[in-house]
Write a protein that holds these residues in place. Structure first.
Motif, PDB file in Angstrom:
ATOM      1  N   ALA A  50       8.969  18.506  -3.362  1.00  0.00           N
ATOM      2  CA  ALA A  50       8.375  17.750  -2.257  1.00  0.00           C
ATOM      3  C   ALA A  50       7.433  16.672  -2.784  1.00  0.00           C
ATOM      4  O   ALA A  50       7.441  15.529  -2.303  1.00  0.00           O
ATOM      5  CB  ALA A  50       7.638  18.699  -1.314  1.00  0.00           C
ATOM      6  N   ALA A  51       6.636  17.008  -3.789  1.00  0.00           N
ATOM      7  CA  ALA A  51       5.721  16.024  -4.376  1.00  0.00           C
ATOM      8  C   ALA A  51       6.501  14.906  -5.059  1.00  0.00           C
ATOM      9  O   ALA A  51       6.129  13.728  -4.974  1.00  0.00           O
ATOM     10  CB  ALA A  51       4.792  16.705  -5.378  1.00  0.00           C
ATOM     11  N   MET A  52       7.586  15.256  -5.729  1.00  0.00           N
ATOM     12  CA  MET A  52       8.414  14.239  -6.371  1.00  0.00           C
ATOM     13  C   MET A  52       9.028  13.312  -5.327  1.00  0.00           C
ATOM     14  O   MET A  52       9.050  12.090  -5.507  1.00  0.00           O
ATOM     15  CB  MET A  52       9.533  14.888  -7.184  1.00  0.00           C
ATOM     16  N   GLY A  53       9.516  13.870  -4.240  1.00  0.00           N
ATOM     17  CA  GLY A  53      10.077  13.047  -3.171  1.00  0.00           C
ATOM     18  C   GLY A  53       9.044  12.105  -2.583  1.00  0.00           C
ATOM     19  O   GLY A  53       9.343  10.936  -2.303  1.00  0.00           O
ATOM     20  N   LEU A  54       7.833  12.603  -2.417  1.00  0.00           N
ATOM     21  CA  LEU A  54       6.754  11.753  -1.904  1.00  0.00           C
ATOM     22  C   LEU A  54       6.442  10.622  -2.882  1.00  0.00           C
ATOM     23  O   LEU A  54       6.269   9.465  -2.480  1.00  0.00           O
ATOM     24  CB  LEU A  54       5.503  12.592  -1.644  1.00  0.00           C
ATOM     25  N   ALA A  55       6.398  10.935  -4.169  1.00  0.00           N
ATOM     26  CA  ALA A  55       6.097   9.922  -5.181  1.00  0.00           C
ATOM     27  C   ALA A  55       7.207   8.865  -5.249  1.00  0.00           C
ATOM     28  O   ALA A  55       6.930   7.660  -5.342  1.00  0.00           O
ATOM     29  CB  ALA A  55       5.904  10.576  -6.539  1.00  0.00           C
ATOM     30  N   VAL A  56       8.453   9.306  -5.194  1.00  0.00           N
ATOM     31  CA  VAL A  56       9.569   8.356  -5.230  1.00  0.00           C
ATOM     32  C   VAL A  56       9.551   7.483  -3.975  1.00  0.00           C
ATOM     33  O   VAL A  56       9.761   6.262  -4.051  1.00  0.00           O
ATOM     34  CB  VAL A  56      10.917   9.097  -5.370  1.00  0.00           C
ATOM     35  N   GLY A  57       9.300   8.079  -2.828  1.00  0.00           N
ATOM     36  CA  GLY A  57       9.222   7.309  -1.584  1.00  0.00           C
ATOM     37  C   GLY A  57       8.115   6.274  -1.628  1.00  0.00           C
ATOM     38  O   GLY A  57       8.302   5.118  -1.225  1.00  0.00           O
ATOM     39  N   ALA A  58       6.941   6.674  -2.137  1.00  0.00           N
ATOM     40  CA  ALA A  58       5.829   5.731  -2.250  1.00  0.00           C
ATOM     41  C   ALA A  58       6.170   4.607  -3.220  1.00  0.00           C
ATOM     42  O   ALA A  58       5.848   3.431  -2.971  1.00  0.00           O
ATOM     43  CB  ALA A  58       4.569   6.461  -2.708  1.00  0.00           C
ATOM     44  N   ALA A  59       6.840   4.940  -4.322  1.00  0.00           N
ATOM     45  CA  ALA A  59       7.225   3.917  -5.292  1.00  0.00           C
ATOM     46  C   ALA A  59       8.201   2.921  -4.670  1.00  0.00           C
ATOM     47  O   ALA A  59       8.079   1.697  -4.881  1.00  0.00           O
ATOM     48  CB  ALA A  59       7.848   4.565  -6.522  1.00  0.00           C
ATOM     49  N   LEU A  60       9.153   3.416  -3.898  1.00  0.00           N
ATOM     50  CA  LEU A  60      10.114   2.517  -3.246  1.00  0.00           C
ATOM     51  C   LEU A  60       9.429   1.606  -2.235  1.00  0.00           C
ATOM     52  O   LEU A  60       9.749   0.417  -2.137  1.00  0.00           O
ATOM     53  CB  LEU A  60      11.228   3.318  -2.584  1.00  0.00           C
ATOM     54  N   VAL A  61       8.485   2.150  -1.496  1.00  0.00           N
ATOM     55  CA  VAL A  61       7.735   1.327  -0.532  1.00  0.00           C
ATOM     56  C   VAL A  61       6.937   0.256  -1.265  1.00  0.00           C
ATOM     57  O   VAL A  61       6.897  -0.913  -0.847  1.00  0.00           O
ATOM     58  CB  VAL A  61       6.821   2.210   0.342  1.00  0.00           C
ATOM     59  N   LEU A  62       6.311   0.619  -2.376  1.00  0.00           N
ATOM     60  CA  LEU A  62       5.529  -0.360  -3.144  1.00  0.00           C
ATOM     61  C   LEU A  62       6.422  -1.433  -3.764  1.00  0.00           C
ATOM     62  O   LEU A  62       6.054  -2.609  -3.823  1.00  0.00           O
ATOM     63  CB  LEU A  62       4.711   0.359  -4.226  1.00  0.00           C
ATOM     64  N   ILE A  63       7.610  -1.048  -4.224  1.00  0.00           N
ATOM     65  CA  ILE A  63       8.549  -2.031  -4.781  1.00  0.00           C
ATOM     66  C   ILE A  63       8.996  -2.990  -3.679  1.00  0.00           C
ATOM     67  O   ILE A  63       9.048  -4.217  -3.883  1.00  0.00           O
ATOM     68  CB  ILE A  63       9.747  -1.312  -5.426  1.00  0.00           C
ATOM     69  N   ALA A  65       7.346  -3.734  -0.978  1.00  0.00           N
ATOM     70  CA  ALA A  65       6.202  -4.581  -0.623  1.00  0.00           C
ATOM     71  C   ALA A  65       5.999  -5.683  -1.657  1.00  0.00           C
ATOM     72  O   ALA A  65       5.686  -6.827  -1.324  1.00  0.00           O
ATOM     73  CB  ALA A  65       4.939  -3.733  -0.510  1.00  0.00           C
ATOM     74  N   ALA A  66       6.214  -5.361  -2.931  1.00  0.00           N
ATOM     75  CA  ALA A  66       6.065  -6.375  -3.987  1.00  0.00           C
ATOM     76  C   ALA A  66       7.156  -7.441  -3.861  1.00  0.00           C
ATOM     77  O   ALA A  66       6.895  -8.623  -4.073  1.00  0.00           O
ATOM     78  CB  ALA A  66       6.142  -5.704  -5.355  1.00  0.00           C
ATOM     79  N   LEU A  67       8.375  -7.012  -3.535  1.00  0.00           N
ATOM     80  CA  LEU A  67       9.466  -7.985  -3.383  1.00  0.00           C
ATOM     81  C   LEU A  67       9.249  -8.896  -2.171  1.00  0.00           C
ATOM     82  O   LEU A  67       9.478 -10.085  -2.256  1.00  0.00           O
ATOM     83  CB  LEU A  67      10.818  -7.255  -3.250  1.00  0.00           C
ATOM     84  N   VAL A  68       8.784  -8.322  -1.082  1.00  0.00           N
ATOM     85  CA  VAL A  68       8.542  -9.110   0.129  1.00  0.00           C
ATOM     86  C   VAL A  68       7.328 -10.019  -0.066  1.00  0.00           C
ATOM     87  O   VAL A  68       7.350 -11.197   0.313  1.00  0.00           O
ATOM     88  CB  VAL A  68       8.364  -8.192   1.366  1.00  0.00           C
ATOM     89  N   GLY A  69       6.291  -9.490  -0.672  1.00  0.00           N
ATOM     90  CA  GLY A  69       5.063 -10.272  -0.865  1.00  0.00           C
ATOM     91  C   GLY A  69       5.193 -11.315  -1.929  1.00  0.00           C
ATOM     92  O   GLY A  69       4.540 -12.352  -1.902  1.00  0.00           O
ATOM     93  N   GLY A  70       6.072 -11.111  -2.888  1.00  0.00           N
ATOM     94  CA  GLY A  70       6.210 -12.033  -4.010  1.00  0.00           C
ATOM     95  C   GLY A  70       7.095 -13.216  -3.716  1.00  0.00           C
ATOM     96  O   GLY A  70       7.074 -14.214  -4.421  1.00  0.00           O
ATOM     97  N   SER A  71       7.901 -13.153  -2.664  1.00  0.00           N
ATOM     98  CA  SER A  71       8.833 -14.249  -2.438  1.00  0.00           C
ATOM     99  C   SER A  71       8.304 -15.293  -1.519  1.00  0.00           C
ATOM    100  O   SER A  71       7.351 -15.647  -1.158  1.00  0.00           O
ATOM    101  CB  SER A  71      10.136 -13.739  -1.842  1.00  0.00           C
TER     102      SER A  71
END
Length: 71
Positions: A50-63, A65-71
């Protein structure tokens, strides 16, 4: 025998019942711990997943956000 003697007897009996109930609950807790002990590793593995799933989900959201914010 007065009324106060009877009342004290009832209160003392109630206290005895409470002490016995507490002992029974402690015994039940010990038995529950013994029953759940083999499942402990499985619970820890599920918590890690469950913790791994949360970490992967947070990483995907941050990626994202970086792609949307960077363009």
């Amino acid at each position: 025998m007065s009324t106060s003697d009877v009342t004290f007897g009832i209160q003392a009996g109630g206290l005895l019942y409470l002490i016995m109930a507490g002992a029974c609950l402690l015994l039940a807790l010990q038995l529950l711990r013994r029953a759940v002990a083999p499942i402990g590793a499985l619970v820890q593995a599920a918590a890690a997943l469950a913790a791994m799933g949360l970490a992967v989900g947070a990483a995907l959201v941050l990626i994202a956000a970086a792609l949307v914010g960077g363009s």
